[in-house]
Every structure is written in C-alpha cells, then in structure tokens.
Scaffold this active site. Structure first.
Site, mmCIF file in Angstrom:
data_model
loop_
_atom_site.group_PDB
_atom_site.id
_atom_site.type_symbol
_atom_site.label_atom_id
_atom_site.label_comp_id
_atom_site.label_asym_id
_atom_site.label_seq_id
_atom_site.Cartn_x
_atom_site.Cartn_y
_atom_site.Cartn_z
ATOM 1 N N GLY A 91 0.319 -5.019 0.616
ATOM 2 C CA GLY A 91 -0.869 -5.096 -0.246
ATOM 3 C C GLY A 91 -0.586 -5.788 -1.573
ATOM 4 O O GLY A 91 -1.483 -6.395 -2.159
ATOM 5 N N GLU A 98 4.243 -4.946 7.128
ATOM 6 C CA GLU A 98 3.478 -3.861 7.760
ATOM 7 C C GLU A 98 3.857 -3.645 9.225
ATOM 8 O O GLU A 98 3.814 -2.521 9.721
ATOM 9 C CB GLU A 98 1.967 -4.154 7.666
ATOM 10 N N GLU A 105 -0.843 -9.301 -0.800
ATOM 11 C CA GLU A 105 -2.259 -9.587 -0.514
ATOM 12 C C GLU A 105 -3.069 -9.746 -1.801
ATOM 13 O O GLU A 105 -3.935 -10.624 -1.894
ATOM 14 C CB GLU A 105 -2.855 -8.488 0.365
ATOM 15 N N ALA A 149 0.860 -1.187 0.000
ATOM 16 C CA ALA A 149 0.000 0.000 0.000
ATOM 17 C C ALA A 149 0.896 1.237 0.000
ATOM 18 O O ALA A 149 2.037 1.191 0.474
ATOM 19 C CB ALA A 149 -0.886 -0.021 1.233
HETATM 20 N N1 COA Z 1 4.617 3.241 -0.677
HETATM 21 C C1 COA Z 1 5.025 4.401 -1.219
HETATM 22 N N2 COA Z 1 6.165 4.530 -1.905
HETATM 23 C C2 COA Z 1 6.916 3.429 -2.032
HETATM 24 C C3 COA Z 1 6.556 2.181 -1.498
HETATM 25 C C4 COA Z 1 5.342 2.115 -0.789
HETATM 26 N N3 COA Z 1 4.890 0.984 -0.267
HETATM 27 N N4 COA Z 1 7.532 1.281 -1.784
HETATM 28 C C5 COA Z 1 8.456 1.945 -2.494
HETATM 29 N N5 COA Z 1 8.096 3.236 -2.644
HETATM 30 C C6 COA Z 1 8.798 4.307 -3.354
HETATM 31 C C7 COA Z 1 9.991 4.818 -2.563
HETATM 32 O O1 COA Z 1 9.588 5.767 -1.598
HETATM 33 C C8 COA Z 1 10.828 5.412 -3.663
HETATM 34 O O2 COA Z 1 10.247 6.647 -4.039
HETATM 35 P P1 COA Z 1 11.224 7.951 -4.269
HETATM 36 O O3 COA Z 1 12.131 7.530 -5.397
HETATM 37 O O4 COA Z 1 10.262 9.022 -4.644
HETATM 38 O O5 COA Z 1 11.952 8.141 -2.987
HETATM 39 C C9 COA Z 1 10.597 4.469 -4.828
HETATM 40 O O6 COA Z 1 9.372 3.794 -4.547
HETATM 41 C C10 COA Z 1 11.691 3.415 -4.975
HETATM 42 O O7 COA Z 1 11.809 2.740 -3.734
HETATM 43 P P2 COA Z 1 13.195 2.612 -2.939
HETATM 44 O O8 COA Z 1 12.882 2.411 -1.490
HETATM 45 O O9 COA Z 1 14.113 3.737 -3.269
HETATM 46 O O10 COA Z 1 13.749 1.268 -3.589
HETATM 47 P P3 COA Z 1 14.738 0.208 -2.951
HETATM 48 O O11 COA Z 1 15.077 -0.722 -4.039
HETATM 49 O O12 COA Z 1 15.824 0.888 -2.212
HETATM 50 O O13 COA Z 1 13.877 -0.558 -1.817
HETATM 51 C C11 COA Z 1 11.908 -1.732 -0.988
HETATM 52 C C12 COA Z 1 12.785 -1.353 -2.208
HETATM 53 C C13 COA Z 1 10.687 -2.459 -1.506
HETATM 54 C C14 COA Z 1 12.709 -2.655 -0.052
HETATM 55 C C15 COA Z 1 11.514 -0.443 -0.233
HETATM 56 O O14 COA Z 1 11.004 0.488 -1.173
HETATM 57 C C16 COA Z 1 10.426 -0.680 0.793
HETATM 58 O O15 COA Z 1 10.726 -1.172 1.879
HETATM 59 N N6 COA Z 1 9.160 -0.310 0.491
HETATM 60 C C17 COA Z 1 8.082 -0.395 1.408
HETATM 61 C C18 COA Z 1 7.585 -1.810 1.563
HETATM 62 C C19 COA Z 1 6.454 -1.893 2.580
HETATM 63 O O16 COA Z 1 6.622 -1.642 3.745
HETATM 64 N N7 COA Z 1 5.253 -2.272 2.107
HETATM 65 C C20 COA Z 1 4.087 -2.394 2.924
HETATM 66 C C21 COA Z 1 3.355 -1.131 2.973
HETATM 67 S S1 COA Z 1 1.939 -1.229 4.025
#
Ligand code: COA
Length: 259
Positions: free
Chosen positions: A110, A133, A113, A65
């Site tokens: 999500g 989460e 999910e 999400a």
């Molecule tokens: N919501 C909003 N933005 C997200 C996102 C999310 N769930 N997951 C990734 N992004 C965005 C990042 O903020 C970044 O945006 P920016 O370039 O404007 O800063 C872009 O996507 C790329 O992500 P980034 O974190 O730089 O890539 P990465 O390869 O270093 O890391 C992940 C990848 C997936 C490990 C990391 O993005 C992450 O932990 N995301 C969240 C996962 C999460 O907690 N999901 C459950 C949400 S309830």
C-alpha cells in the site's frame, strides 16, 4: 485538526503530508487512510498550497497495509479496507496540483500504491520498493496491479507482482518507477528544489496538463486528444498564457501569476 497517524503542515507553498507510525514502519491502517482523506481535500482547496509532498521517515515511506489489522480479517473486512484505500487514493491521484512522493526506506504494498498515485517519485538511495502481497497469500488491493503496469513495462510489473520481489532504488529508477534517486541526507533538499521548480510553472497549465494526462490514461487516444484540445484552448483565457507568450516575444523570463 486532530491527526494522530499523519503530520500535516504547510510551508512556502508546499503541503507536507508525513506518515507517522514509526513503530510500525508507517504501515497503513484504516485510521491512516481516514486522516489522509481529511487532508487531501484541504490540499486541493487551499490556493497557498501549490505542490503536495507525501513522505515518511528515514526508515520507511510506508511498509504496506497493516498486516496486524488484516491477519484475522474476513471478506467484509477486506472490502472495507480496500474501499477506503481506493477512494482516498483516487482523490490523491485526482488532486489538481502536482504531487510528489519523497521516499526514504521502504515503500511496499500500500505504501508503493500511494506513491504510484503521485505525479513524481523521488527517492533516497536507501529506498526499497515492492508489491510483496503475493507472499502473504493475497494480491495488491489498492491499485497496484493496475497502476504499476500502466507506469512501467508489463514484464517488470509482472515480476514485481508475481514474485513479490523488493527492489532497490537504483533498479526502480532504471525501470521507470522513480524519477530520481538522491543521497539519503539530501532527499528533503532535493524534493523541495523540485517542488520549487514546479511552483515557478503556470498553475493553471499544471492543472490542465495533469487532468489531460490522468483522464487520457483512462480513455481512447481519440477522446484523450479532444480532452487535451479543450484544456489547451481554455488556457488562452488565462493571464499566464498572455504573459508566457509576451515574455517569449520580448526575450525575457515570464512572471507567472497562476491566473
Ligand atoms: N504491517 C504491520 N506491521 C508492520 C508492517 C506491516 N505492513 N511492516 C512492518 N511492520 C512492523 C513489524 O511487525 C515490526 O513491529 P514490532 O516491532 O512490533 O514487531 C515493526 O514494524 C518493524 O518491522 P521489522 O519487520 O522488525 O523491520 P525489519 O527492518 O526487520 O523488516 C520489512 C522490514 C519491511 C522488510 C518487514 O517489516 C516487512 O516485510 N514488512 C511487511 C511488508 C509487506 O508485506 N507489505 C505489504 C503488506 S500488504
């Protein structure tokens, strides 16, 4: 149809739904769910679509999400967002045709999910899945705590949900989240081949099998067996049942018509 966050196309019996927010690793905001909610009924109604495939891009199926959208949300925002996700995911899970999640890269929160609402999950070897989460001070809000422990054993689900651990494709296949792991460059080809196998099956039987399994998961064994019985008997009214059994007796391959 005016779609900005997903791409929808129809190709050789397959309805393709592609998440399309590449800058945000396909994070799922309310607009994505709104658009998904528009295309799922089309996939259900269009007889030319026999199998539905949900996918993302090479780097992400969907990384969960949209945290930007949730960060300053209050209880009301959270209810609204999860209501939308739940309704759309139920529609996806209930779609009376086979559904496949083709996962490359991240399928988190999500994203996982949504994939759990599909009948099959086929992933590239770079896939990473998880329900992280808890690391954000919340828990999964789109069915993760319910669908994952119904799919795999409780202790593996509890580890993923309580530690928020992200796991690689090979382990996800081993513990039963994924049907199959393939090389990243072969993902689309492999998923299409899987869909084509499904398309050769009798469509009414696929529908009945899916309804029997899905309804059965939410009821007692006794009631589930009666649901199965009704669907089993109903199939004796189809041409495909006559064809399937005649082909067996005549020692030839059946030609199913989906009727
Ligand atoms: N919501 C909003 N933005 C997200 C996102 C999310 N769930 N997951 C990734 N992004 C965005 C990042 O903020 C970044 O945006 P920016 O370039 O404007 O800063 C872009 O996507 C790329 O992500 P980034 O974190 O730089 O890539 P990465 O390869 O270093 O890391 C992940 C990848 C997936 C490990 C990391 O993005 C992450 O932990 N995301 C969240 C996962 C999460 O907690 N999901 C459950 C949400 S309830």
């Amino acid at each position: 149809m005016d779609l900005k966050n997903i791409i929808f196309s129809k190709e050789e019996g397959i309805g393709w739904i592609r998440f399309n927010r590449p800058d945000k690793l396909n994070a799922l905001n309310p607009e994505v769910f709104f658009e998904l909610g528009k295309v799922i009924p089309i996939c259900a109604a269009d007889d030319d679509i026999r199998v539905v495939i949900l996918t993302g891009n090479e780097k992400a199926f969907a990384a969960g999400a949209d945290i930007d959208h949730m960060a300053n949300g209050d209880i009301k925002t959270a209810f609204k967002l999860s209501d939308e996700a739940i309704v759309v995911q139920e529609r996806l899970a209930d779609l009376p045709k086979p559904t496949i999640a083709a996962i490359s890269g991240y399928a988190l929160g999500g994203g996982l999910e949504v994939a759990l609402c599909c009948d099959f999950r086929i992933a590239a070897d770079n896939a990473v899945v998880g329900l992280p989460e808890i690391n954000l001070g919340i828990i999964p809000g789109g069915g993760g705590t319910q669908r994952l422990p119904r799919l795999i054993n409780y202790c593996n689900a509890a580890e993923m949900i309580m530690l928020g651990s992200m796991i690689k494709a090979e382990k996800a296949e081993r513990i039963g989240i994924l049907n199959k792991v393939v090389s990243a460059q072969d993902l689309e080809k492999e998923v299409k081949a899987f869909a084509q196998k499904l398309m050769r099956q009798p469509a009414m039987s696929l529908r009945a099998a899916k309804i029997a399994m899905r309804k059965g998961l939410n009821t007692s064994l006794k009631d589930g067996i009666r649901i199965e019985q009704d669907l089993f008997c109903m199939l004796f009214g189809t041409q495909d049942q006559k064809e399937g059994m005649a082909a067996f007796i005549e020692k030839r391959k059946p030609q199913f018509q989906g009727k």
